[in-house]
Each structure stands twice: as structure tokens, then as C-alpha cells.
Design a protein around this motif. Structure first.
Motif, PDB file in Angstrom:
ATOM      1  N   UNK A   1      57.177  36.887  63.217  1.00 55.43           N
ATOM      2  CA  UNK A   1      56.251  36.211  62.332  1.00 55.43           C
ATOM      3  C   UNK A   1      55.607  37.227  61.402  1.00 55.43           C
ATOM      4  N   UNK A   2      55.275  36.729  60.220  1.00 55.82           N
ATOM      5  CA  UNK A   2      54.595  37.578  59.251  1.00 55.82           C
ATOM      6  C   UNK A   2      53.462  36.779  58.609  1.00 55.82           C
ATOM      7  N   UNK A   3      52.349  37.455  58.407  1.00 55.78           N
ATOM      8  CA  UNK A   3      51.227  36.855  57.702  1.00 55.78           C
ATOM      9  C   UNK A   3      51.185  37.391  56.285  1.00 55.78           C
ATOM     10  N   UNK A   4      50.716  36.568  55.377  1.00 58.47           N
ATOM     11  CA  UNK A   4      50.544  37.000  54.004  1.00 58.47           C
ATOM     12  C   UNK A   4      49.136  36.607  53.571  1.00 58.47           C
ATOM     13  N   UNK A   5      48.373  37.607  53.160  1.00 60.50           N
ATOM     14  CA  UNK A   5      47.019  37.374  52.671  1.00 60.50           C
ATOM     15  C   UNK A   5      47.039  37.554  51.166  1.00 60.50           C
ATOM     16  N   UNK A   6      46.671  36.493  50.462  1.00 63.39           N
ATOM     17  CA  UNK A   6      46.657  36.503  49.002  1.00 63.39           C
ATOM     18  C   UNK A   6      45.197  36.401  48.573  1.00 63.39           C
ATOM     19  N   UNK A   7      44.727  37.409  47.843  1.00 65.14           N
ATOM     20  CA  UNK A   7      43.319  37.480  47.471  1.00 65.14           C
ATOM     21  C   UNK A   7      43.159  37.462  45.960  1.00 65.14           C
ATOM     22  N   UNK A   8      42.270  36.601  45.501  1.00 74.60           N
ATOM     23  CA  UNK A   8      41.906  36.504  44.089  1.00 74.60           C
ATOM     24  C   UNK A   8      40.442  36.930  43.984  1.00 74.60           C
ATOM     25  N   UNK A   9      40.156  37.970  43.208  1.00 74.85           N
ATOM     26  CA  UNK A   9      38.793  38.477  43.094  1.00 74.85           C
ATOM     27  C   UNK A   9      38.316  38.341  41.655  1.00 74.85           C
ATOM     28  N   UNK A  10      37.190  37.676  41.480  1.00 70.57           N
ATOM     29  CA  UNK A  10      36.568  37.510  40.167  1.00 70.57           C
ATOM     30  C   UNK A  10      35.264  38.313  40.118  1.00 70.57           C
ATOM     31  N   UNK A  11      34.748  38.510  38.936  1.00 73.24           N
ATOM     32  CA  UNK A  11      33.446  39.164  38.802  1.00 73.24           C
ATOM     33  C   UNK A  11      32.320  38.145  38.964  1.00 73.24           C
ATOM     34  N   UNK A  12      32.595  36.894  38.638  1.00 72.18           N
ATOM     35  CA  UNK A  12      31.647  35.791  38.817  1.00 72.18           C
ATOM     36  C   UNK A  12      32.087  34.974  40.029  1.00 72.18           C
ATOM     37  N   UNK A  13      31.180  34.205  40.595  1.00 72.68           N
ATOM     38  CA  UNK A  13      31.527  33.358  41.734  1.00 72.68           C
ATOM     39  C   UNK A  13      32.491  32.252  41.309  1.00 72.68           C
ATOM     40  N   UNK A  79      42.701  32.097  37.555  1.00 76.05           N
ATOM     41  CA  UNK A  79      42.101  32.852  36.460  1.00 76.05           C
ATOM     42  C   UNK A  79      42.192  34.359  36.593  1.00 76.05           C
ATOM     43  N   UNK A  80      42.711  34.838  37.697  1.00 77.19           N
ATOM     44  CA  UNK A  80      42.892  36.275  37.936  1.00 77.19           C
ATOM     45  C   UNK A  80      44.174  36.475  38.735  1.00 77.19           C
ATOM     46  N   UNK A  81      44.837  37.621  38.557  1.00 83.02           N
ATOM     47  CA  UNK A  81      46.055  37.862  39.340  1.00 83.02           C
ATOM     48  C   UNK A  81      45.719  38.132  40.809  1.00 83.02           C
ATOM     49  N   UNK A  82      46.623  37.763  41.710  1.00 85.72           N
ATOM     50  CA  UNK A  82      46.365  37.966  43.130  1.00 85.72           C
ATOM     51  C   UNK A  82      46.757  39.352  43.615  1.00 85.72           C
ATOM     52  N   UNK A  83      46.118  39.744  44.702  1.00 91.93           N
ATOM     53  CA  UNK A  83      46.575  40.898  45.490  1.00 91.93           C
ATOM     54  C   UNK A  83      47.293  40.282  46.688  1.00 91.93           C
ATOM     55  N   UNK A  84      48.541  40.674  46.914  1.00 95.00           N
ATOM     56  CA  UNK A  84      49.333  40.094  47.999  1.00 95.00           C
ATOM     57  C   UNK A  84      49.591  41.161  49.054  1.00 95.00           C
ATOM     58  N   UNK A  85      49.183  40.857  50.287  1.00 97.45           N
ATOM     59  CA  UNK A  85      49.371  41.781  51.406  1.00 97.45           C
ATOM     60  C   UNK A  85      50.237  41.116  52.470  1.00 97.45           C
ATOM     61  N   UNK A  86      51.244  41.833  52.932  1.00 95.70           N
ATOM     62  CA  UNK A  86      52.109  41.362  54.005  1.00 95.70           C
ATOM     63  C   UNK A  86      51.646  42.015  55.310  1.00 95.70           C
ATOM     64  N   UNK A  87      51.460  41.198  56.339  1.00 97.16           N
ATOM     65  CA  UNK A  87      50.900  41.664  57.603  1.00 97.16           C
ATOM     66  C   UNK A  87      51.829  41.313  58.764  1.00 97.16           C
ATOM     67  N   UNK A  88      52.114  42.285  59.594  1.00 96.04           N
ATOM     68  CA  UNK A  88      52.955  42.079  60.765  1.00 96.04           C
ATOM     69  C   UNK A  88      52.114  41.407  61.849  1.00 96.04           C
TER      70      UNK A  88
END
Length: 98
Positions: A1-13, A79-88
């Protein structure tokens, strides 16, 4: 199994109600998706990070899903590009059937 965490970070809420609407609209295509065990749509406590967490049966399916085309689409949605992390995932506890 693999987890994928996709994070979108904005400067405003992020607008919580707008994200909830997006999650509701995008939920359908993931239901019954081959190789995908779980997906969650989340908003960080600070409100500036939206995160999606996926649990896939295998890494090939996970990596095949996150194409450049998909990244472009979700960048438009959030509205912002994601950071994609693959997790074992070394162990997984599922209490949903308990």
C-alpha cells in the motif's frame, strides 16, 4: 500500500464552504475507483492548507493517477499548484467495519 498526501497552500485562508462544495462535487469519480482504497478531502486547522489524502493498493496506480494533466486541473480548482508526497504505508488499521 502507498499513501499520497496532496497539499495546497495559499497565503489567504481557503473558503471552507467552497472547499466542501468542491469535495462533494468531486467525490463521485473516486467511488469504486480501481486501486484506490480511501480518499479524504481535508482543510488544515490554520485554513491556509487544503489536503487530500489517498491510500492506494500499489505505487504504480498511485503514480499513474497523478499526471501533469491532473495536476493542472487541480491547480485550477484550488488556485495553487499542489505538493505531492508519496508515503510508504507500513501498517494500516481500519476500524470502519468494527
Amino acid at each position: 500500500m502507498i499513501g499520497v498526501l496532496v497539499t495546497f497552500t495559499q497565503t489567504e485562508k481557503f473558503d471552507r464552504s467552497a472547499l466542501a462544495k468542491v469535495a462533494g462535487e468531486l467525490r463521485g469519480p473516486f467511488e469504486g475507483m480501481a486501486g484506490l482504497r480511501f480518499k479524504s478531502f481535508m482543510l488544515g486547522e490554520d485554513g491556509i492548507q487544503a489536503r487530500n489524502f489517498y491510500v492506494w493498493d500499489d505505487e504504480d496506480k498511485a503514480r499513474a493517477f497523478f499526471t501533469e494533466e491532473l495536476v493542472g486541473k487541480v491547480t485550477g480548482v484550488y488556485g495553487v499548484p499542489p505538493k505531492i508526497e508519496y508515503l510508504d504505508i507500513m501498517e494500516f488499521v481500519d476500524n470502519s467495519g468494527a
